[in-house]
Design a protein around this motif. Structure first.
Motif, PDB file in Angstrom:
ATOM      1  N   CYS A  18      21.972  89.179   2.201  1.00 52.17           N
ATOM      2  CA  CYS A  18      21.271  89.397   1.000  1.00 52.17           C
ATOM      3  C   CYS A  18      21.346  90.907   0.252  1.00 52.17           C
ATOM      4  O   CYS A  18      21.526  90.804  -0.673  1.00 52.17           O
ATOM      5  CB  CYS A  18      19.714  88.917   1.295  1.00 52.17           C
ATOM      6  N   PHE A  19      21.375  91.757   1.211  1.00 53.99           N
ATOM      7  CA  PHE A  19      21.740  92.774   0.899  1.00 53.99           C
ATOM      8  C   PHE A  19      23.040  92.956  -0.019  1.00 53.99           C
ATOM      9  O   PHE A  19      22.986  93.885  -0.550  1.00 53.99           O
ATOM     10  CB  PHE A  19      21.641  93.951   2.080  1.00 53.99           C
ATOM     11  N   TRP A  22      22.480  92.284  -3.468  1.00 57.09           N
ATOM     12  CA  TRP A  22      21.759  93.334  -3.750  1.00 57.09           C
ATOM     13  C   TRP A  22      22.707  94.367  -4.257  1.00 57.09           C
ATOM     14  O   TRP A  22      22.533  94.885  -5.472  1.00 57.09           O
ATOM     15  CB  TRP A  22      20.735  93.741  -2.956  1.00 57.09           C
ATOM     16  N   ARG A  26      22.517  94.765  -8.098  1.00 55.70           N
ATOM     17  CA  ARG A  26      21.660  95.960  -8.348  1.00 55.70           C
ATOM     18  C   ARG A  26      22.198  97.276  -8.270  1.00 55.70           C
ATOM     19  O   ARG A  26      21.898  98.186  -9.057  1.00 55.70           O
ATOM     20  CB  ARG A  26      20.367  95.897  -7.443  1.00 55.70           C
ATOM     21  N   THR A  71      13.294  92.788   9.194  1.00 57.79           N
ATOM     22  CA  THR A  71      13.414  93.380   7.697  1.00 57.79           C
ATOM     23  C   THR A  71      12.702  94.848   7.833  1.00 57.79           C
ATOM     24  O   THR A  71      13.138  95.785   7.434  1.00 57.79           O
ATOM     25  CB  THR A  71      12.849  92.429   6.717  1.00 57.79           C
ATOM     26  N   GLU A  79      17.749 101.755   4.807  1.00 61.15           N
ATOM     27  CA  GLU A  79      17.185 102.380   3.854  1.00 61.15           C
ATOM     28  C   GLU A  79      16.327 103.518   4.164  1.00 61.15           C
ATOM     29  O   GLU A  79      15.911 104.262   3.159  1.00 61.15           O
ATOM     30  CB  GLU A  79      16.154 101.260   3.282  1.00 61.15           C
TER      31      GLU A  79
END
Length: 108
Positions: A18-19, A22, A26, A71, A79
């Motif tokens: 998923c990252f 992203w 994004r 997560t 992050e």
């Protein structure tokens, strides 16, 4: 212990997949990121089939708790986000619920 390792690997694969999307959509990274994301998400789905439970829904329910905790780890390690106590309490509750679903005694 094998089941825990499978769930942890599945969480890593899903979050990384998923990252990757992203990062592609994004953050402006190349489409290679999307391809890597697809591969990671395929690995995630495959890994969940390896869990020894009698129903797919139960495997997914347990995974939900593992995913929440994973997560939070990703958020901190990748992050650099600092958790507050509510993040940690919520993660612990999610893992507790997953453990009850996975290892709770069942009627034969």
């Amino acid at each position: 212990m094998r089941t825990v390792a499978i769930y942890a690997a599945a969480a890593l694969a899903e979050i990384a997949g998923c990252f990757a999307f992203w990062a592609w959509l994004r953050l402006g990274h190349s489409a290679v990121w999307a391809a890597a994301g697809v591969a990671a998400l395929i690995a995630f789905a495959w890994l969940l089939t390896l869990v020894e439970v009698e129903h797919a829904g139960r495997a997914y329910a347990v995974y939900g708790g593992v995913y929440i905790a994973a997560t939070l780890v990703w958020l901190r390690v990748v992050e650099g986000f600092e958790h507050d106590r509510w993040d940690l309490i919520g993660g612990a509750v999610a893992l507790g619920g997953a453990a009850i679903i996975l290892w709770g005694p069942r009627a034969a």
